[in-house]
Scaffold this motif. Sequence first.
Motif, short mmCIF file in Angstrom:
data_model
loop_
_atom_site.label_atom_id
_atom_site.label_comp_id
_atom_site.label_asym_id
_atom_site.label_seq_id
_atom_site.Cartn_x
_atom_site.Cartn_y
_atom_site.Cartn_z
N GLN A 252 2.21 1.13 5.70
CA GLN A 252 2.45 2.16 4.68
C GLN A 252 2.25 1.57 3.30
O GLN A 252 2.53 0.40 3.06
N VAL A 253 1.76 2.38 2.40
CA VAL A 253 1.55 1.97 1.01
C VAL A 253 2.74 2.44 0.17
O VAL A 253 3.12 3.60 0.22
N THR B 175 -2.35 -3.25 3.97
CA THR B 175 -3.45 -2.38 4.37
C THR B 175 -3.91 -1.48 3.24
O THR B 175 -4.57 -0.47 3.49
N PHE B 176 -3.59 -1.82 2.00
CA PHE B 176 -3.97 -0.99 0.85
C PHE B 176 -5.44 -0.64 0.88
O PHE B 176 -5.83 0.50 0.67
N ALA C 277 -1.52 7.16 -1.15
CA ALA C 277 -2.67 7.18 -0.26
C ALA C 277 -2.99 8.64 0.06
O ALA C 277 -2.09 9.48 0.13
N VAL C 278 -4.25 8.94 0.24
CA VAL C 278 -4.66 10.33 0.45
C VAL C 278 -5.65 10.42 1.61
O VAL C 278 -6.27 9.44 2.01
N MET D 49 -0.86 11.00 2.14
CA MET D 49 -0.66 10.55 3.51
C MET D 49 0.79 10.23 3.80
O MET D 49 1.23 10.36 4.95
N PHE D 50 1.52 9.80 2.80
CA PHE D 50 2.89 9.34 3.05
C PHE D 50 3.88 10.18 2.26
O PHE D 50 3.61 10.64 1.16
N ASP D 51 5.06 10.32 2.84
CA ASP D 51 6.12 11.09 2.17
C ASP D 51 6.76 10.31 1.03
O ASP D 51 7.39 10.89 0.16
N TYR D 52 6.62 8.98 1.06
CA TYR D 52 7.25 8.16 0.02
C TYR D 52 6.47 8.30 -1.29
O TYR D 52 5.25 8.14 -1.33
#
Length: 123
Positions: A1-2, A28-29, A98-99, A109-112
Amino acid sequence: QVRPVESGGGLVQAGGSLRLSCAASGRTFSNYAMGWFRQAPAKEREIVAAINWYGGSTYYADSVKGRFTISRDNAKNTVYLQINNLEPEDTAVYYCNAVQLRGGNWFQMFDYWGQGTQVTVSS
């Protein structure tokens, strides 16, 4: 996760420029397309720019085309947003995430979400 940390916002006069930065943790950025979003008071968050994983393809919302430039440096795990000719309507908190592209639209992509960086443009 980013996990992003945004910076570079501030108070500027209309016509001015800012360069926003988003430092993202996570090994994994470079695997992810990245996007900049903004949320103005009493409005929904909207995407303004996106860049694919290696920087070869970009997207801009119509409202910012010609004024915003997104770029990335995968060696530094950082994505940038150069904003020129700022307008009062650009006043918002700016976030990155991230998109991914689905059905012709970009989604995070992420909820954070990070804390964002405030951009305020005076007329």
